[in-house]
Motif scaffolding. Structure first.
Motif, PDB file in Angstrom:
ATOM      1  N   ALA A 231      49.780  21.886  36.966  1.00 22.29           N
ATOM      2  CA  ALA A 231      49.707  22.958  38.104  1.00 22.29           C
ATOM      3  C   ALA A 231      49.372  24.321  37.651  1.00 22.29           C
ATOM      4  O   ALA A 231      48.848  25.001  38.137  1.00 22.29           O
ATOM      5  CB  ALA A 231      50.823  23.580  38.445  1.00 22.29           C
ATOM      6  N   ALA A 232      49.825  24.463  36.347  1.00 21.49           N
ATOM      7  CA  ALA A 232      48.979  25.735  35.849  1.00 21.49           C
ATOM      8  C   ALA A 232      47.431  25.867  35.262  1.00 21.49           C
ATOM      9  O   ALA A 232      47.418  26.407  35.969  1.00 21.49           O
ATOM     10  CB  ALA A 232      50.100  26.070  34.309  1.00 21.49           C
ATOM     11  N   GLU A 233      47.519  24.940  34.697  1.00 25.25           N
ATOM     12  CA  GLU A 233      45.265  24.696  35.090  1.00 25.25           C
ATOM     13  C   GLU A 233      45.279  24.542  35.957  1.00 25.25           C
ATOM     14  O   GLU A 233      43.894  25.082  35.971  1.00 25.25           O
ATOM     15  CB  GLU A 233      45.260  23.274  33.133  1.00 25.25           C
ATOM     16  N   GLY A 234      46.197  23.820  36.718  1.00 22.29           N
ATOM     17  CA  GLY A 234      45.059  24.051  38.728  1.00 22.29           C
ATOM     18  C   GLY A 234      44.911  25.188  38.926  1.00 22.29           C
ATOM     19  O   GLY A 234      43.694  26.126  39.517  1.00 22.29           O
ATOM     20  N   SER A 239      41.211  30.390  40.044  1.00 23.99           N
ATOM     21  CA  SER A 239      41.601  31.450  39.789  1.00 23.99           C
ATOM     22  C   SER A 239      40.137  32.270  39.231  1.00 23.99           C
ATOM     23  O   SER A 239      39.707  33.070  39.821  1.00 23.99           O
ATOM     24  CB  SER A 239      41.845  32.188  39.118  1.00 23.99           C
ATOM     25  N   ARG A 240      39.031  30.991  38.413  1.00 23.71           N
ATOM     26  CA  ARG A 240      38.085  31.031  37.900  1.00 23.71           C
ATOM     27  C   ARG A 240      37.250  31.196  39.280  1.00 23.71           C
ATOM     28  O   ARG A 240      35.914  32.200  38.972  1.00 23.71           O
ATOM     29  CB  ARG A 240      37.452  30.139  36.518  1.00 23.71           C
ATOM     30  N   ALA A 241      36.975  29.645  40.103  1.00 28.63           N
ATOM     31  CA  ALA A 241      36.173  29.873  41.472  1.00 28.63           C
ATOM     32  C   ALA A 241      36.924  30.285  41.487  1.00 28.63           C
ATOM     33  O   ALA A 241      35.534  31.084  43.031  1.00 28.63           O
ATOM     34  CB  ALA A 241      36.805  28.776  42.052  1.00 28.63           C
ATOM     35  N   LEU A 242      37.878  31.739  42.417  1.00 25.69           N
ATOM     36  CA  LEU A 242      37.586  32.869  43.325  1.00 25.69           C
ATOM     37  C   LEU A 242      37.248  33.891  42.302  1.00 25.69           C
ATOM     38  O   LEU A 242      36.275  34.722  43.431  1.00 25.69           O
ATOM     39  CB  LEU A 242      39.160  32.831  43.264  1.00 25.69           C
ATOM     40  N   LYS A 243      36.979  34.047  41.307  1.00 24.11           N
ATOM     41  CA  LYS A 243      36.539  35.419  41.237  1.00 24.11           C
ATOM     42  C   LYS A 243      34.969  34.783  40.996  1.00 24.11           C
ATOM     43  O   LYS A 243      33.819  36.063  41.091  1.00 24.11           O
ATOM     44  CB  LYS A 243      36.490  35.218  39.247  1.00 24.11           C
TER      45      LYS A 243
END
Length: 294
Positions: A231-234, A239-243
Motif C-alpha cells: 500500500a505504501a509503494e502504491g 503521488s509521483r504521478a500526481l506531481k
C-alpha cells in the motif's frame, strides 16, 4: 558296510564348511558337507514310497506356484540347490522336503506415527508409507527370519534418524529430499535380505496445536506487513504521478480549465439534484493578473 560307516564317521567328524551362492547380487550360505548316511537312507525310503504308491503319490509330489510367487525348498533342513522354484509346477519329495512360498509383488505398509524432536527442538509427529518387494526369494527366507517385520522396524528407526537431523522448515518443505535419503538408506540395509525398497513417501507431518497457532499468527503478521508495504509503494507511485500531472497542468493555464470542465461533466453525469460549483483559486488569479495587465 564297514567302509561306508568309516566314510560316514569321517564326514561327521570333519568340521562343517559353508559355501556362498549369489542370485541377483544377493549372497546366501548353503552347507557343502555331505548330508550323511541317515539322510541318504531317508531319501531312498521316500523314493520307494513314491514308486509304491504311484500314481497317488503325485498328489503330494506336484506343487504349483503362481506367476508372482516363488518356492524355496528345503530338503532335510538344507537349502536345495538351484535357487527358488517357479512359477508353475515343481516337484517335492514327501517326508523329507518342505517349501515356503514367497510373494514377489510390491507391498506397502504405513510406518506408525513417530514422535520426533527436530534439529531446532520442535516436537513433531511424522507418518510415512513404504513400498517394497522381494527380488530374491531365497535370500529373503534364509538371511532374515521375517523380512517384512524387520523392514518395518528398520523403516521406523530410519525415519527417526533422518528427521532428527533436519529443522522444522526443512521437514515441511523438503519432503522429496527426505524421502530419497530414506529410500537410499533402507535399500542399502535390506539388500542382503533380498528386499528392494522401491519408494518412500512422507505422508503426514503433525505439529502441536500451540505451535500451529503461533505459526498462524506469525504468517498473518507477515501478510499484514507485506500488505502495508504494498500500500505504501502504491501511495508513493500515485503521488509521483500526481506531481507529474500537476507539472503538466502548470505549464498551460488552459489545461486547468479543461480539467475543471471534465470534473463538472463527471458531476452532472450522476444526475444529482444539487450541484456544487467549485471555483478554483487559480482561475481567479489568472483573471486578476490579466486585468492588472490591461
Amino acid at each position: 558296510m564297514t567302509r561306508t560307516m568309516d566314510h560316514y564317521e569321517k564326514h561327521n567328524n570333519h568340521p562343517n564348511h559353508s559355501g556362498k551362492h549369489s542370485d541377483g547380487g544377493v549372497s546366501y550360505s548353503t552347507s557343502t558337507d555331505s548330508p550323511g548316511l541317515c539322510a541318504f537312507i531317508l531319501t531312498i525310503i521316500s523314493y520307494l514310497l513314491i514308486v509304491a504308491t504311484f500314481p497317488f503319490s503325485l498328489c503330494l509330489c506336484i506343487k504349483v506356484v503362481q506367476e508372482y510367487e516363488r518356492a524355496v525348498i528345503f530338503r532335510l533342513g538344507r537349502l536345495l540347490k538351484g535357487g527358488a522354484k517357479g512359477p508353475g509346477i515343481f516337484f517335492v519329495i514327501p517326508c523329507i522336503d518342505s517349501y515356503r512360498k514367497v510373494d514377489l509383488r510390491t507391498v506397502s505398509f504405513d510406518v506408525p506415527p513417530q514422535e520426533i524432536l527436530s534439529l531446532d527442538s520442535v516436537p513433531v509427529s511424522v507418518e510415512a508409507v513404504i513400498y517394497l518387494r522381494v527380488r530374491d526369494a531365497t535370500a529373503a527366507e534364509t538371511n532374515v527370519e521375517d523380512y517384512s517385520h524387520s523392514t518395518r522396524l528398520l523403516a521406523a528407526t530410519t525415519l527417526r534418524n533422518v528427521l532428527g537431523t533436519r529443522n522444522l522448515a526443512e521437514i515441511l518443505s523438503e519432503r522429496e529430499s527426505i524421502s530419497a535419503t530414506m529410500q537410499s538408506s533402507l535399500d542399502d540395509a535390506t539388500d542382503p535380505w533380498g528386499v528392494k525398497v522401491e519408494r518412500v513417501e512422507i505422508k503426514d507431518v503433525r505439529l502441536p496445536v500451540q505451535l500451529q497457532r503461533a505459526m498462524a499468527a506469525e504468517a498473518e503478521a507477515a501478510r499484514e506487513a507485506r500488505a502495508k508495504v504494498i500500500a505504501a509503494e502504491g501511495e508513493q507511485r500515485a503521488s509521483r504521478a500526481l506531481k507529474e500531472a500537476a507539472d503538466v497542468i502548470n505549464e498551460s493555464p488552459a489545461a486547468l480549465q479543461l480539467r475543471y470542465l471534465q470534473t463538472l461533466n463527471a458531476i452532472s453525469a450522476e444526475n444529482n439534484s444539487t450541484i456544487i460549483f467549485p471555483l478554483p483559486i487559480d482561475v481567479l488569479t489568472h483573471m486578476i493578473q490579466k486585468k492588472d495587465a490591461e
